[in-house]
Design a protein around this motif. Structure first.
Motif, PDB file in Angstrom:
ATOM      1  N   LEU A  90     -27.914 -12.400 -45.068  1.00  0.00           N
ATOM      2  CA  LEU A  90     -26.534 -12.547 -44.605  1.00  0.00           C
ATOM      3  C   LEU A  90     -25.619 -11.530 -45.270  1.00  0.00           C
ATOM      4  O   LEU A  90     -24.718 -10.974 -44.632  1.00  0.00           O
ATOM      5  CB  LEU A  90     -26.035 -13.973 -44.891  1.00  0.00           C
ATOM      6  N   LEU A  91     -25.887 -11.273 -46.568  1.00  0.00           N
ATOM      7  CA  LEU A  91     -25.068 -10.301 -47.281  1.00  0.00           C
ATOM      8  C   LEU A  91     -25.246  -8.905 -46.686  1.00  0.00           C
ATOM      9  O   LEU A  91     -24.270  -8.149 -46.514  1.00  0.00           O
ATOM     10  CB  LEU A  91     -25.438 -10.303 -48.770  1.00  0.00           C
ATOM     11  N   LEU A  92     -26.478  -8.537 -46.345  1.00  0.00           N
ATOM     12  CA  LEU A  92     -26.736  -7.234 -45.728  1.00  0.00           C
ATOM     13  C   LEU A  92     -26.109  -7.146 -44.343  1.00  0.00           C
ATOM     14  O   LEU A  92     -25.556  -6.103 -43.954  1.00  0.00           O
ATOM     15  CB  LEU A  92     -28.246  -6.985 -45.647  1.00  0.00           C
ATOM     16  N   CYS A  93     -26.167  -8.271 -43.601  1.00  0.00           N
ATOM     17  CA  CYS A  93     -25.577  -8.279 -42.252  1.00  0.00           C
ATOM     18  C   CYS A  93     -24.057  -8.117 -42.301  1.00  0.00           C
ATOM     19  O   CYS A  93     -23.449  -7.657 -41.327  1.00  0.00           O
ATOM     20  CB  CYS A  93     -25.939  -9.578 -41.538  1.00  0.00           C
ATOM     21  N   ALA A  94     -23.454  -8.482 -43.427  1.00  0.00           N
ATOM     22  CA  ALA A  94     -22.002  -8.378 -43.544  1.00  0.00           C
ATOM     23  C   ALA A  94     -21.532  -6.931 -43.453  1.00  0.00           C
ATOM     24  O   ALA A  94     -20.377  -6.662 -43.095  1.00  0.00           O
ATOM     25  CB  ALA A  94     -21.534  -9.010 -44.858  1.00  0.00           C
ATOM     26  N   PHE A  95     -22.423  -5.989 -43.774  1.00  0.00           N
ATOM     27  CA  PHE A  95     -22.052  -4.572 -43.770  1.00  0.00           C
ATOM     28  C   PHE A  95     -22.398  -3.887 -42.443  1.00  0.00           C
ATOM     29  O   PHE A  95     -22.220  -2.690 -42.289  1.00  0.00           O
ATOM     30  CB  PHE A  95     -22.731  -3.848 -44.938  1.00  0.00           C
ATOM     31  N   ILE A  96     -22.920  -4.652 -41.500  1.00  0.00           N
ATOM     32  CA  ILE A  96     -23.183  -4.106 -40.163  1.00  0.00           C
ATOM     33  C   ILE A  96     -21.888  -4.174 -39.361  1.00  0.00           C
ATOM     34  O   ILE A  96     -21.285  -5.253 -39.252  1.00  0.00           O
ATOM     35  CB  ILE A  96     -24.297  -4.904 -39.455  1.00  0.00           C
ATOM     36  N   PRO A  97     -21.445  -3.053 -38.818  1.00  0.00           N
ATOM     37  CA  PRO A  97     -20.181  -3.082 -38.046  1.00  0.00           C
ATOM     38  C   PRO A  97     -20.320  -3.910 -36.769  1.00  0.00           C
ATOM     39  O   PRO A  97     -21.108  -3.571 -35.875  1.00  0.00           O
ATOM     40  CB  PRO A  97     -19.925  -1.605 -37.731  1.00  0.00           C
ATOM     41  N   VAL A  98     -19.602  -5.000 -36.701  1.00  0.00           N
ATOM     42  CA  VAL A  98     -19.630  -5.900 -35.546  1.00  0.00           C
ATOM     43  C   VAL A  98     -18.188  -6.173 -35.131  1.00  0.00           C
ATOM     44  O   VAL A  98     -17.340  -6.459 -35.988  1.00  0.00           O
ATOM     45  CB  VAL A  98     -20.338  -7.233 -35.910  1.00  0.00           C
ATOM     46  N   PRO A  99     -17.878  -6.083 -33.831  1.00  0.00           N
ATOM     47  CA  PRO A  99     -16.490  -6.289 -33.361  1.00  0.00           C
ATOM     48  C   PRO A  99     -16.072  -7.763 -33.367  1.00  0.00           C
ATOM     49  O   PRO A  99     -15.699  -8.322 -32.335  1.00  0.00           O
ATOM     50  CB  PRO A  99     -16.521  -5.708 -31.948  1.00  0.00           C
ATOM     51  N   ILE A 100     -16.196  -8.400 -34.518  1.00  0.00           N
ATOM     52  CA  ILE A 100     -15.790  -9.801 -34.679  1.00  0.00           C
ATOM     53  C   ILE A 100     -14.789  -9.857 -35.826  1.00  0.00           C
ATOM     54  O   ILE A 100     -15.085  -9.334 -36.921  1.00  0.00           O
ATOM     55  CB  ILE A 100     -16.997 -10.713 -34.977  1.00  0.00           C
ATOM     56  N   PRO A 101     -13.627 -10.437 -35.614  1.00  0.00           N
ATOM     57  CA  PRO A 101     -12.623 -10.498 -36.682  1.00  0.00           C
ATOM     58  C   PRO A 101     -13.178 -11.173 -37.945  1.00  0.00           C
ATOM     59  O   PRO A 101     -13.836 -12.217 -37.856  1.00  0.00           O
ATOM     60  CB  PRO A 101     -11.490 -11.330 -36.050  1.00  0.00           C
ATOM     61  N   HIS A 102     -12.907 -10.542 -39.062  1.00  0.00           N
ATOM     62  CA  HIS A 102     -13.298 -11.083 -40.384  1.00  0.00           C
ATOM     63  C   HIS A 102     -14.814 -11.283 -40.528  1.00  0.00           C
ATOM     64  O   HIS A 102     -15.262 -12.138 -41.285  1.00  0.00           O
ATOM     65  CB  HIS A 102     -12.580 -12.410 -40.660  1.00  0.00           C
ATOM     66  N   TRP A 103     -15.584 -10.506 -39.795  1.00  0.00           N
ATOM     67  CA  TRP A 103     -17.062 -10.616 -39.858  1.00  0.00           C
ATOM     68  C   TRP A 103     -17.595 -10.483 -41.292  1.00  0.00           C
ATOM     69  O   TRP A 103     -18.355 -11.365 -41.743  1.00  0.00           O
ATOM     70  CB  TRP A 103     -17.669  -9.567 -38.935  1.00  0.00           C
ATOM     71  N   PRO A 104     -17.230  -9.451 -42.063  1.00  0.00           N
ATOM     72  CA  PRO A 104     -17.768  -9.326 -43.424  1.00  0.00           C
ATOM     73  C   PRO A 104     -17.380 -10.511 -44.307  1.00  0.00           C
ATOM     74  O   PRO A 104     -18.220 -11.035 -45.060  1.00  0.00           O
ATOM     75  CB  PRO A 104     -17.158  -8.021 -43.942  1.00  0.00           C
ATOM     76  N   GLU A 105     -16.108 -10.927 -44.210  1.00  0.00           N
ATOM     77  CA  GLU A 105     -15.659 -12.031 -45.068  1.00  0.00           C
ATOM     78  C   GLU A 105     -16.418 -13.319 -44.775  1.00  0.00           C
ATOM     79  O   GLU A 105     -16.784 -14.071 -45.687  1.00  0.00           O
ATOM     80  CB  GLU A 105     -14.155 -12.274 -44.871  1.00  0.00           C
ATOM     81  N   ILE A 106     -16.673 -13.566 -43.482  1.00  0.00           N
ATOM     82  CA  ILE A 106     -17.387 -14.792 -43.098  1.00  0.00           C
ATOM     83  C   ILE A 106     -18.798 -14.809 -43.685  1.00  0.00           C
ATOM     84  O   ILE A 106     -19.227 -15.789 -44.326  1.00  0.00           O
ATOM     85  CB  ILE A 106     -17.444 -14.924 -41.559  1.00  0.00           C
ATOM     86  N   LEU A 107     -19.549 -13.699 -43.484  1.00  0.00           N
ATOM     87  CA  LEU A 107     -20.933 -13.670 -43.956  1.00  0.00           C
ATOM     88  C   LEU A 107     -21.017 -13.642 -45.474  1.00  0.00           C
ATOM     89  O   LEU A 107     -21.905 -14.262 -46.074  1.00  0.00           O
ATOM     90  CB  LEU A 107     -21.670 -12.467 -43.357  1.00  0.00           C
ATOM     91  N   ILE A 108     -20.112 -12.917 -46.121  1.00  0.00           N
ATOM     92  CA  ILE A 108     -20.117 -12.893 -47.591  1.00  0.00           C
ATOM     93  C   ILE A 108     -19.802 -14.293 -48.132  1.00  0.00           C
ATOM     94  O   ILE A 108     -20.411 -14.746 -49.109  1.00  0.00           O
ATOM     95  CB  ILE A 108     -19.096 -11.859 -48.123  1.00  0.00           C
ATOM     96  N   GLY A 109     -18.872 -14.989 -47.483  1.00  0.00           N
ATOM     97  CA  GLY A 109     -18.537 -16.354 -47.907  1.00  0.00           C
ATOM     98  C   GLY A 109     -19.722 -17.293 -47.769  1.00  0.00           C
ATOM     99  O   GLY A 109     -20.008 -18.096 -48.661  1.00  0.00           O
ATOM    100  N   ILE A 110     -20.425 -17.189 -46.615  1.00  0.00           N
ATOM    101  CA  ILE A 110     -21.609 -18.042 -46.409  1.00  0.00           C
ATOM    102  C   ILE A 110     -22.683 -17.712 -47.440  1.00  0.00           C
ATOM    103  O   ILE A 110     -23.319 -18.615 -48.024  1.00  0.00           O
ATOM    104  CB  ILE A 110     -22.163 -17.875 -44.984  1.00  0.00           C
ATOM    105  N   SER A 111     -22.892 -16.403 -47.684  1.00  0.00           N
ATOM    106  CA  SER A 111     -23.899 -15.970 -48.654  1.00  0.00           C
ATOM    107  C   SER A 111     -23.594 -16.526 -50.043  1.00  0.00           C
ATOM    108  O   SER A 111     -24.479 -17.037 -50.733  1.00  0.00           O
ATOM    109  CB  SER A 111     -23.961 -14.443 -48.688  1.00  0.00           C
ATOM    110  N   CYS A 112     -22.327 -16.444 -50.434  1.00  0.00           N
ATOM    111  CA  CYS A 112     -21.925 -16.970 -51.761  1.00  0.00           C
ATOM    112  C   CYS A 112     -22.102 -18.480 -51.816  1.00  0.00           C
ATOM    113  O   CYS A 112     -22.482 -19.036 -52.855  1.00  0.00           O
ATOM    114  CB  CYS A 112     -20.480 -16.602 -52.050  1.00  0.00           C
TER     115      CYS A 112
END
Length: 349
Positions: free
Chosen positions: A303-325
């Motif tokens: 999930l942490l690695l996926c957070a750095f994949i550019p995806v046209p979803i608002p707050h995508w990195p924050e969401i995945l980093i939060g879930i990972s943590c």
């Protein structure tokens, strides 16, 4: 709360119907089936765990009632007055109720662990080995067998194969060669590897038999102890760091019907922990087992690695980093006791 079965409660109710108070009737049945011998004050506290005797005042009145009836007796032992049942209490209760079958029922209800706990003797005795084989052959559902560097003796293999072919699950936990070297000597490395391979060869065609390797000295303190059907445990008592298992003394604890003694529970829990910490023997199995065991950590990394994949979803990195943590945080909290334990062990060395 102490529990009485239906037969005991029925007899206590019958005693009440012929004029006894509820606490005295309950105490009479408890003393007939449990046979406590304690100072009166201590006895009153012990029996408060049973229904109708929760009040210490009522418990003491019940004791006095049974002493007056001569259903209990007091004996001075080492200067202390001890209160206990008279030897023929069950027959006195039966006579009081006018039903002699009550005595047999009370005697049948009594459960004592003494017959289920045996000191079998030194491991070197042949009788210990032969009774061990008989116990293996009696298995109906499961055998848990931790061993350090024990070879697959012919008679043991024959007994285990027989049960495996009958569908019995067999879990064999062996020490990894590195642990065998640590406990014995460098010469054990090749011997340990040879014996592990021999165990694998003997049972590679038996799907109900699983063999794993342990690298934990603490887990392998169970070596040469074993359980059958989760009901019988044999425990080899020796110093695993200074003695061989054959220098120990074997004891056996079995579970009466409907009960599971704490000793059996402790062994089963320790074995399950050791089994969970162990690794599969074959490389393919280990490759599958390791990610499965650490799946939460792998999921958090993914999930942490996926957070750095550019995806046209608002707050995508924050969401995945939060879930990972959120996944990692409990793992860290669970790992702190293990880390402290490892640090203490290093200091002790």
């Amino acid at each position: 709360m102490g529990t009485l079965d239906r037969s005991e409660l029925r007899i206590a109710q019958d005693l009440q119907q012929v004029g006894m108070t509820r606490p005295a009737a309950m105490l009479a049945v408890v003393m007939a089936t449990r046979r406590y011998d304690r100072p009166e004050r201590d006895l009153a506290e012990i029996v408060r765990h049973y229904p109708g005797l929760e009040s210490v005042a009522e418990a003491r009145l019940a004791i006095q009632d049974l002493l007056h009836r001569k259903w209990l007796t007091q004996t001075v032992i080492h200067g202390v007055a001890v209160t206990g049942r008279v030897p023929h209490l069950a027959h006195l209760i039966a006579t009081h109720l006018g039903d002699q079958s009550v005595a047999d029922r009370l005697l049948a209800i009594r459960v004592t662990l003494e017959p289920y706990i045996k000191v079998l003797g030194p491991m070197e005795n042949s009788s210990v080995f032969h009774s061990y084989l008989d116990l293996l052959r009696s298995a109906r559902s499961e055998i848990c067998l931790p061993m350090l560097v024990t070879p697959p003796y012919e008679e043991t293999v024959r007994a285990l194969r027989e049960r495996a072919e009958a569908g019995v699950r067999i879990r064999i936990l062996l020490a990894a060669p590195t642990l065998a070297v640590k406990w014995r000597s460098e010469t054990m490395r090749s011997i340990s590897t040879e014996r592990i391979n021999a165990w694998v060869r003997e049972f590679h065609n038996h799907p109900t038999v699983e063999i794993r390797l342990s690298r934990s000295a603490e887990d392998m303190e169970l070596a040469t102890c074993f359980s059958v059907d989760g009901e019988i445990v044999r425990f080899d008592i020796y110093d695993p760091y200074r003695q061989r298992s054959l220098e120990g003394v074997m004891i056996e604890v079995a579970a009466p019907q409907g009960m599971l003694p704490n000793f059996v529970r402790i062994f089963l829990r320790l074995f399950e922990e050791a089994w969970s910490n162990s690794a599969h023997v074959s490389l393919p199995a280990r490759l599958i087992w390791f990610p499965r065991k650490q799946w939460k950590a792998w999921l958090a990394i993914t999930l942490l690695l996926c957070a750095f994949i550019p995806v046209p979803i608002p707050h995508w990195p924050e969401i995945l980093i939060g879930i990972s943590c959120g996944i990692v945080a409990p793992l860290l909290i669970e790992g702190i006791p293990r880390m402290k334990k490892a640090v203490r062990k290093r200091r002790d060395r």
